[in-house]
Motif scaffolding. Structure first.
Motif, PDB file in Angstrom:
ATOM      1  N   GLN A 173       4.396 -22.282   0.367  1.00  0.00           N
ATOM      2  CA  GLN A 173       4.726 -23.601   0.905  1.00  0.00           C
ATOM      3  C   GLN A 173       6.197 -23.712   1.313  1.00  0.00           C
ATOM      4  O   GLN A 173       6.517 -24.171   2.407  1.00  0.00           O
ATOM      5  CB  GLN A 173       4.398 -24.690  -0.141  1.00  0.00           C
ATOM      6  CG  GLN A 173       4.622 -26.118   0.310  1.00  0.00           C
ATOM      7  CD  GLN A 173       3.618 -26.574   1.348  1.00  0.00           C
ATOM      8  OE1 GLN A 173       3.664 -26.135   2.511  1.00  0.00           O
ATOM      9  NE2 GLN A 173       2.703 -27.434   0.946  1.00  0.00           N
ATOM     10  N   SER A 174       7.086 -23.283   0.427  1.00  0.00           N
ATOM     11  CA  SER A 174       8.516 -23.419   0.732  1.00  0.00           C
ATOM     12  C   SER A 174       8.909 -22.564   1.940  1.00  0.00           C
ATOM     13  O   SER A 174       9.715 -22.980   2.775  1.00  0.00           O
ATOM     14  CB  SER A 174       9.368 -23.041  -0.480  1.00  0.00           C
ATOM     15  OG  SER A 174       9.110 -21.708  -0.890  1.00  0.00           O
ATOM     16  N   GLU A 175       8.314 -21.377   2.044  1.00  0.00           N
ATOM     17  CA  GLU A 175       8.606 -20.506   3.190  1.00  0.00           C
ATOM     18  C   GLU A 175       8.118 -21.141   4.480  1.00  0.00           C
ATOM     19  O   GLU A 175       8.808 -21.096   5.515  1.00  0.00           O
ATOM     20  CB  GLU A 175       7.955 -19.137   2.981  1.00  0.00           C
ATOM     21  CG  GLU A 175       8.321 -18.090   4.025  1.00  0.00           C
ATOM     22  CD  GLU A 175       7.455 -18.136   5.285  1.00  0.00           C
ATOM     23  OE1 GLU A 175       7.859 -17.548   6.296  1.00  0.00           O
ATOM     24  OE2 GLU A 175       6.366 -18.769   5.248  1.00  0.00           O
ATOM     25  N   ALA A 176       6.945 -21.760   4.438  1.00  0.00           N
ATOM     26  CA  ALA A 176       6.383 -22.373   5.640  1.00  0.00           C
ATOM     27  C   ALA A 176       7.253 -23.537   6.118  1.00  0.00           C
ATOM     28  O   ALA A 176       7.497 -23.694   7.320  1.00  0.00           O
ATOM     29  CB  ALA A 176       4.961 -22.852   5.364  1.00  0.00           C
ATOM     30  N   ILE A 177       7.735 -24.339   5.182  1.00  0.00           N
ATOM     31  CA  ILE A 177       8.601 -25.462   5.545  1.00  0.00           C
ATOM     32  C   ILE A 177       9.921 -24.950   6.121  1.00  0.00           C
ATOM     33  O   ILE A 177      10.396 -25.428   7.160  1.00  0.00           O
ATOM     34  CB  ILE A 177       8.852 -26.367   4.325  1.00  0.00           C
ATOM     35  CG1 ILE A 177       7.554 -27.091   3.943  1.00  0.00           C
ATOM     36  CG2 ILE A 177       9.967 -27.372   4.598  1.00  0.00           C
ATOM     37  CD1 ILE A 177       7.634 -27.861   2.650  1.00  0.00           C
ATOM     38  N   ALA A 178      10.511 -23.975   5.443  1.00  0.00           N
ATOM     39  CA  ALA A 178      11.780 -23.414   5.921  1.00  0.00           C
ATOM     40  C   ALA A 178      11.624 -22.784   7.302  1.00  0.00           C
ATOM     41  O   ALA A 178      12.477 -22.957   8.183  1.00  0.00           O
ATOM     42  CB  ALA A 178      12.305 -22.381   4.925  1.00  0.00           C
ATOM     43  N   ARG A 179      10.521 -22.079   7.508  1.00  0.00           N
ATOM     44  CA  ARG A 179      10.306 -21.437   8.806  1.00  0.00           C
ATOM     45  C   ARG A 179      10.041 -22.468   9.900  1.00  0.00           C
ATOM     46  O   ARG A 179      10.436 -22.274  11.053  1.00  0.00           O
ATOM     47  CB  ARG A 179       9.163 -20.425   8.721  1.00  0.00           C
ATOM     48  CG  ARG A 179       9.026 -19.543   9.958  1.00  0.00           C
ATOM     49  CD  ARG A 179       8.062 -18.409   9.712  1.00  0.00           C
ATOM     50  NE  ARG A 179       8.582 -17.459   8.745  1.00  0.00           N
ATOM     51  CZ  ARG A 179       9.424 -16.472   9.026  1.00  0.00           C
ATOM     52  NH1 ARG A 179       9.846 -16.312  10.271  1.00  0.00           N
ATOM     53  NH2 ARG A 179       9.833 -15.655   8.079  1.00  0.00           N
ATOM     54  N   SER A 180       9.391 -23.571   9.539  1.00  0.00           N
ATOM     55  CA  SER A 180       9.171 -24.631  10.519  1.00  0.00           C
ATOM     56  C   SER A 180      10.497 -25.232  10.963  1.00  0.00           C
ATOM     57  O   SER A 180      10.719 -25.467  12.155  1.00  0.00           O
ATOM     58  CB  SER A 180       8.278 -25.727   9.924  1.00  0.00           C
ATOM     59  OG  SER A 180       8.040 -26.749  10.858  1.00  0.00           O
ATOM     60  N   ILE A 181      11.395 -25.452  10.010  1.00  0.00           N
ATOM     61  CA  ILE A 181      12.721 -25.965  10.339  1.00  0.00           C
ATOM     62  C   ILE A 181      13.467 -24.985  11.242  1.00  0.00           C
ATOM     63  O   ILE A 181      14.079 -25.372  12.250  1.00  0.00           O
ATOM     64  CB  ILE A 181      13.518 -26.239   9.041  1.00  0.00           C
ATOM     65  CG1 ILE A 181      12.881 -27.397   8.275  1.00  0.00           C
ATOM     66  CG2 ILE A 181      14.989 -26.535   9.349  1.00  0.00           C
ATOM     67  CD1 ILE A 181      13.446 -27.597   6.889  1.00  0.00           C
ATOM     68  N   MET A 182      13.399 -23.701  10.904  1.00  0.00           N
ATOM     69  CA  MET A 182      14.074 -22.680  11.697  1.00  0.00           C
ATOM     70  C   MET A 182      13.475 -22.589  13.100  1.00  0.00           C
ATOM     71  O   MET A 182      14.200 -22.474  14.097  1.00  0.00           O
ATOM     72  CB  MET A 182      13.978 -21.325  10.995  1.00  0.00           C
ATOM     73  CG  MET A 182      14.712 -20.200  11.723  1.00  0.00           C
ATOM     74  SD  MET A 182      14.658 -18.632  10.831  1.00  0.00           S
ATOM     75  CE  MET A 182      12.932 -18.182  11.044  1.00  0.00           C
ATOM     76  N   THR A 183      12.145 -22.655  13.189  1.00  0.00           N
ATOM     77  CA  THR A 183      11.476 -22.581  14.489  1.00  0.00           C
ATOM     78  C   THR A 183      11.903 -23.730  15.391  1.00  0.00           C
ATOM     79  O   THR A 183      12.236 -23.538  16.570  1.00  0.00           O
ATOM     80  CB  THR A 183       9.942 -22.596  14.306  1.00  0.00           C
ATOM     81  OG1 THR A 183       9.550 -21.428  13.560  1.00  0.00           O
ATOM     82  CG2 THR A 183       9.223 -22.601  15.645  1.00  0.00           C
ATOM     83  N   MET A 184      11.907 -24.936  14.833  1.00  0.00           N
ATOM     84  CA  MET A 184      12.289 -26.099  15.633  1.00  0.00           C
ATOM     85  C   MET A 184      13.763 -26.035  16.033  1.00  0.00           C
ATOM     86  O   MET A 184      14.133 -26.478  17.118  1.00  0.00           O
ATOM     87  CB  MET A 184      11.998 -27.382  14.862  1.00  0.00           C
ATOM     88  CG  MET A 184      10.518 -27.638  14.614  1.00  0.00           C
ATOM     89  SD  MET A 184      10.202 -29.207  13.780  1.00  0.00           S
ATOM     90  CE  MET A 184      10.452 -30.369  15.123  1.00  0.00           C
ATOM     91  N   ALA A 185      14.592 -25.491  15.159  1.00  0.00           N
ATOM     92  CA  ALA A 185      16.033 -25.429  15.454  1.00  0.00           C
ATOM     93  C   ALA A 185      16.332 -24.562  16.671  1.00  0.00           C
ATOM     94  O   ALA A 185      17.324 -24.784  17.362  1.00  0.00           O
ATOM     95  CB  ALA A 185      16.790 -24.904  14.239  1.00  0.00           C
ATOM     96  N   THR A 186      15.496 -23.581  16.929  1.00  0.00           N
ATOM     97  CA  THR A 186      15.772 -22.633  18.018  1.00  0.00           C
ATOM     98  C   THR A 186      14.791 -22.742  19.185  1.00  0.00           C
ATOM     99  O   THR A 186      14.845 -21.940  20.115  1.00  0.00           O
ATOM    100  CB  THR A 186      15.743 -21.197  17.474  1.00  0.00           C
ATOM    101  OG1 THR A 186      14.459 -20.934  16.883  1.00  0.00           O
ATOM    102  CG2 THR A 186      16.820 -20.995  16.413  1.00  0.00           C
ATOM    103  N   LEU A 187      13.893 -23.712  19.165  1.00  0.00           N
ATOM    104  CA  LEU A 187      12.861 -23.839  20.194  1.00  0.00           C
ATOM    105  C   LEU A 187      13.483 -24.265  21.523  1.00  0.00           C
ATOM    106  O   LEU A 187      14.197 -25.260  21.603  1.00  0.00           O
ATOM    107  CB  LEU A 187      11.814 -24.868  19.749  1.00  0.00           C
ATOM    108  CG  LEU A 187      10.427 -24.742  20.371  1.00  0.00           C
ATOM    109  CD1 LEU A 187       9.707 -23.495  19.837  1.00  0.00           C
ATOM    110  CD2 LEU A 187       9.600 -25.982  20.070  1.00  0.00           C
ATOM    111  N   LYS A 188      13.200 -23.501  22.570  1.00  0.00           N
ATOM    112  CA  LYS A 188      13.815 -23.757  23.877  1.00  0.00           C
ATOM    113  C   LYS A 188      12.961 -24.686  24.737  1.00  0.00           C
ATOM    114  O   LYS A 188      12.600 -24.385  25.880  1.00  0.00           O
ATOM    115  CB  LYS A 188      14.056 -22.433  24.599  1.00  0.00           C
ATOM    116  CG  LYS A 188      15.105 -21.562  23.917  1.00  0.00           C
ATOM    117  CD  LYS A 188      15.309 -20.264  24.659  1.00  0.00           C
ATOM    118  CE  LYS A 188      16.364 -19.397  23.974  1.00  0.00           C
ATOM    119  NZ  LYS A 188      16.567 -18.106  24.673  1.00  0.00           N
TER     120      LYS A 188
END
Length: 320
Positions: A173-188
């Motif tokens: 769960q924590s990895e999925a949330i962190a990765r979602s934040i990271m994905t959105m931060a770099t989404l072009k």
């Protein structure tokens, strides 16, 4: 019968009197239009007085109201040609997160959001809007797809928090949330995040890394619920009302703090009183945000998003 909150009871009492007068007038053939008009004006005055001076805790109750429009409702009001997509391609499909492709005023967009139910049966099926890891991974899959086809992403936030059960933790769960934040931060591609009800904890923040963060007038957004704050700080969850005052979780507070970019007005009495009008207000705000963001080049968009979140929470300190 609509769900009536405690502070709304003076309004309910007046509305019952109006209903009784109308029934009496109809049954007895007596013209009571003047008396009814006076009471209707009084209802309007009382409603404006109550909703113009809501406490943070009262806003929490409205944000959690079981009849507030959910993500499906806003999809039906604001978008056309919606095609729901399922599954994270890793484990399964999470009914607490809905997502798909559709059109917003003729433009292709991707929509993802938490999904609460309207009654106990629906909430059990949707896990009360508390997503599992596969829900966030499904959302990330749709976001990356949106980036590939240059579709803007619109996220609807409405959750008490991510699900914290054993299975969810075992599946990361924590990895999925962190990765979602990271994905959105770099989404072009442009991202607009909208808090439509309760924005709770990391489960909400996972959908909150947007170029624009909109909050409906009577919503809340926080890293922890008032009950959780009171339990940790004071060892007493019953002090949630006091906690709501302390932790600055309302849309108005977060706009002043620079977390929210815009507070979208709701109909008098809350979005659940007139969902169509609430959706119309939100639609105008979304259209304006997308119009601004689509003019920005992808690389500049990502850089501006990074800068936006780097400055949130910064403090000006006096030199010593």
């Amino acid at each position: 019968m609509p769900v009536i909150l405690d502070f709304e009871k003076p309004i309910q009492e007046l509305e019952l009197k109006i209903s009784e007068l109308r029934n009496f007038s109809r049954e007895k053939g007596i013209d009571l239009a003047n008396e009814i008009s006076i009471l209707e004006n009084r209802v309007r005055e009382v409603r404006e007085a109550i909703y113009g001076n809501l406490t943070p805790w009262q806003k929490v109750l409205i944000a959690r109201h079981s009849e507030r429009p959910n993500t499906y409702d806003y999809i039906n009001y604001l978008f056309t040609d919606f095609i729901e997509l399922h599954g994270d391609r890793l484990f399964g499909d999470d009914p607490a997160v809905v997502g798909g492709i559709c059109r917003f005023r003729g433009r292709a967009v991707t929509v993802v959001g938490h999904l609460k139910g309207k009654d106990t049966k629906e909430n059990l099926a949707r896990n009360f809007g508390m997503a599992h890891p596969e829900g966030y991974r499904k959302a990330m899959r749709l976001m990356k797809q949106a980036e590939k086809f240059r579709r803007p992403v619109i996220c609807f936030i409405d959750t008490p928090g991510a699900y914290c059960g054993m299975g969810a933790e075992e599946r990361g769960q924590s990895e999925a949330i962190a990765r979602s934040i990271m994905t959105m931060a770099t989404l072009k591609t442009p991202i607009v995040s909208v808090v439509i009800g309760e924005g709770g904890s990391g489960g909400a923040i996972a959908f909150g890394v947007g170029d624009r963060i909109l909050m409906l007038e009577h919503t809340i957004y926080s890293v922890i619920s008032p009950e959780g704050y009171a339990s940790i700080l004071w060892k007493d969850a019953s002090r949630a009302r006091e906690a709501a005052e302390a932790i600055k979780i309302t849309a108005q507070d977060l706009f002043e703090l620079g977390v929210a970019d815009q507070v979208v007005p709701e109909p008098l009495g809350g979005a659940h009183r007139d969902p169509e009008a609430a959706a119309a207000n939100l639609g105008e705000a979304l259209a304006k945000a997308l119009e601004e963001l689509l003019e920005i080049e992808p690389e500049k968009l990502v850089a501006a998003r990074y800068g936006k979140f780097r400055t949130i929470g910064s403090l000006m300190r006096e030199s010593i």
